[in-house]
Design a protein around this motif. Structure first.
Motif, short mmCIF file in Angstrom:
data_model
loop_
_atom_site.label_atom_id
_atom_site.label_comp_id
_atom_site.label_asym_id
_atom_site.label_seq_id
_atom_site.Cartn_x
_atom_site.Cartn_y
_atom_site.Cartn_z
N ASN A 24 14.06 -8.06 -12.62
CA ASN A 24 13.35 -7.97 -11.35
C ASN A 24 13.79 -8.67 -10.40
O ASN A 24 14.07 -9.90 -10.08
N LEU A 25 14.51 -7.70 -9.47
CA LEU A 25 15.40 -8.28 -8.46
C LEU A 25 14.92 -8.16 -7.05
O LEU A 25 14.62 -7.04 -6.91
N THR A 26 14.80 -9.27 -6.30
CA THR A 26 14.56 -8.99 -4.75
C THR A 26 15.71 -9.50 -3.90
O THR A 26 15.91 -10.68 -4.10
N ILE A 27 16.31 -8.79 -3.15
CA ILE A 27 17.36 -9.13 -2.35
C ILE A 27 16.58 -9.50 -1.03
O ILE A 27 15.79 -8.64 -0.40
N ILE A 28 16.93 -10.60 -0.35
CA ILE A 28 16.34 -11.17 0.81
C ILE A 28 17.22 -11.29 1.89
O ILE A 28 18.26 -11.96 1.83
N TYR A 29 17.06 -10.68 3.04
CA TYR A 29 17.73 -10.71 4.22
C TYR A 29 17.19 -11.73 5.30
O TYR A 29 16.13 -11.42 5.47
N SER A 30 17.92 -12.44 5.63
CA SER A 30 17.69 -13.09 7.19
C SER A 30 18.64 -12.92 8.12
O SER A 30 19.77 -13.02 8.21
N GLY A 90 24.27 -7.79 -0.46
CA GLY A 90 23.38 -7.24 -1.23
C GLY A 90 23.98 -6.46 -2.21
O GLY A 90 23.48 -6.49 -3.45
N GLU A 91 24.92 -5.46 -1.75
CA GLU A 91 25.54 -4.61 -2.93
C GLU A 91 26.24 -5.55 -3.85
O GLU A 91 26.18 -5.21 -5.08
N HIS A 92 26.75 -6.60 -3.39
CA HIS A 92 27.66 -7.49 -4.27
C HIS A 92 26.56 -8.10 -5.27
O HIS A 92 26.97 -8.24 -6.74
N ILE A 93 25.47 -8.64 -4.89
CA ILE A 93 24.36 -8.98 -5.84
C ILE A 93 23.77 -8.04 -6.71
O ILE A 93 23.83 -8.48 -7.76
N MET A 153 26.27 -7.49 -9.54
CA MET A 153 26.20 -8.92 -10.36
C MET A 153 25.20 -8.47 -11.28
O MET A 153 25.43 -8.64 -12.56
N VAL A 154 24.13 -8.13 -10.90
CA VAL A 154 22.85 -7.85 -11.80
C VAL A 154 23.21 -6.72 -12.49
O VAL A 154 22.80 -6.73 -14.15
N LYS A 155 23.78 -5.69 -12.32
CA LYS A 155 24.04 -4.66 -13.14
C LYS A 155 25.04 -4.96 -14.38
O LYS A 155 24.98 -4.43 -15.54
N GLN A 156 26.09 -5.95 -13.74
CA GLN A 156 26.92 -6.19 -14.93
C GLN A 156 26.35 -7.22 -15.96
O GLN A 156 26.68 -6.91 -17.05
N ILE A 157 25.27 -7.97 -15.44
CA ILE A 157 24.55 -8.80 -16.51
C ILE A 157 23.95 -8.06 -17.30
O ILE A 157 23.90 -8.07 -18.60
N GLU A 158 23.21 -6.97 -16.68
CA GLU A 158 22.22 -6.06 -17.61
C GLU A 158 23.40 -5.29 -18.88
O GLU A 158 22.82 -5.30 -19.87
N ALA A 159 24.47 -4.84 -18.27
CA ALA A 159 25.34 -3.97 -19.12
C ALA A 159 25.85 -4.86 -20.30
O ALA A 159 25.96 -4.77 -21.24
N ASN A 207 29.68 -16.87 -10.67
CA ASN A 207 30.63 -17.57 -9.87
C ASN A 207 31.56 -16.44 -9.30
O ASN A 207 31.92 -16.52 -8.19
N GLU A 208 31.83 -15.37 -9.87
CA GLU A 208 32.54 -14.30 -9.49
C GLU A 208 31.83 -13.65 -8.29
O GLU A 208 32.48 -13.46 -7.03
N GLN A 209 30.46 -13.34 -8.33
CA GLN A 209 29.83 -13.06 -6.91
C GLN A 209 29.93 -13.72 -6.05
O GLN A 209 30.18 -13.37 -4.83
N ARG A 210 29.71 -15.08 -6.01
CA ARG A 210 30.06 -15.99 -4.98
C ARG A 210 31.62 -16.16 -4.43
O ARG A 210 31.38 -16.05 -3.38
N ARG A 211 32.46 -16.01 -5.19
CA ARG A 211 33.52 -15.91 -4.77
C ARG A 211 33.87 -14.50 -4.00
O ARG A 211 34.47 -14.28 -2.97
N ARG A 212 33.32 -13.46 -4.57
CA ARG A 212 33.65 -12.15 -3.69
C ARG A 212 32.82 -12.36 -2.45
O ARG A 212 33.45 -11.68 -1.49
N SER A 213 31.75 -12.77 -2.52
CA SER A 213 30.93 -12.92 -1.38
C SER A 213 31.58 -13.79 -0.20
O SER A 213 31.82 -13.37 0.99
N SER A 214 32.15 -14.96 -0.72
CA SER A 214 32.89 -15.74 0.20
C SER A 214 34.26 -15.03 0.73
O SER A 214 34.42 -15.07 2.11
N ASP A 215 34.99 -14.53 -0.16
CA ASP A 215 36.18 -13.64 0.26
C ASP A 215 35.57 -12.56 1.34
O ASP A 215 36.60 -12.59 2.41
#
Length: 198
Positions: free
Chosen positions: A89-95, A126-129, A132-138, A167-175
């Motif tokens: 159950n994922l909610t992506i929040i943008y500001s 948002g796509e990176h997040i 990540m969730v799809k990878q967790i699910e798989a 950690n991978e999602q955070r690194r990808r986002s930071s890059d």
């Protein structure tokens, strides 16, 4: 012939349910914050004063998420445990910024170019997040641990992998931020155009 038909019919009844289990969509929430100004420079200064905190300082915009799971851990007769299903159950929040009053003329046009670019940038996060969730699910569905009648080991294995994927999602986002905000990057260009515009 009847024996062959029954398993085939059961398969037809089960497959749509399995497909439906993977047919989830993230929710989206947009939380704008107010900025004020009558020039591009004033609007950008207001962003600097009022923008969301991200890491070490203020950001123009920020993307985060809320994530919960419905997981079905099943102890098996042989003493193993399997994670039979995991539904996110994922909610992506943008500001991102929104002017306090309606802009007009060249400033309105300049702002629209700026904010469309900012929104495009944040939706990549948002796509990176979502990735990540799809990878967790798989990884989760079908995960099995032997000698685990209380389903503790399978949870430990899952938690370790969740940490790695996070950690991978955070690194990808930071890059991505570093690339977009470096001199000549897309966000850097958007800022220059806004500040140097009307």
């Amino acid at each position: 012939m009847k024996k062959a038909a029954i398993p085939a019919l059961l398969a037809l009844l089960v497959l749509p349910a399995a497909a439906d289990a993977n047919n989830w969509r993230p929710a989206e929430q947009i939380k704008p914050y107010t900025v004020r100004g009558s020039t591009g420079m004033e609007l950008y200064q207001s962003i600097g004063a009022r923008g969301p905190e991200a890491g070490a300082g203020q950001a123009i915009a920020y993307t985060t998420f809320k994530l919960t799971w419905r997981r079905d851990y099943r102890p098996l007769p042989d003493g193993a445990c399997v994670l039979a299903s995991a539904r996110p159950n994922l909610t992506i929040i943008y500001s991102w910024p929104k002017p306090a009053s309606k802009l007009s003329g060249a400033l309105a046009e300049s702002w629209q170019i700026f904010i469309r670019g900012v929104e495009t940038h944040e939706r990549v996060h948002g796509e990176h997040i979502l990735d990540m969730v799809k990878q967790i699910e798989a990884y989760s569905v079908g995960l099995r641990a032997e000698n685990d009648p209380k389903c503790q080991r399978v949870r430990e294995v899952l938690q370790k992998r969740l940490g790695e994927l996070s950690n991978e999602q955070r690194r990808r986002s930071s890059d991505f931020d570093r690339e977009e905000m470096s001199p000549g990057g897309r966000v850097h260009q958007l800022i220059l155009a806004l500040v140097n515009g009307p």
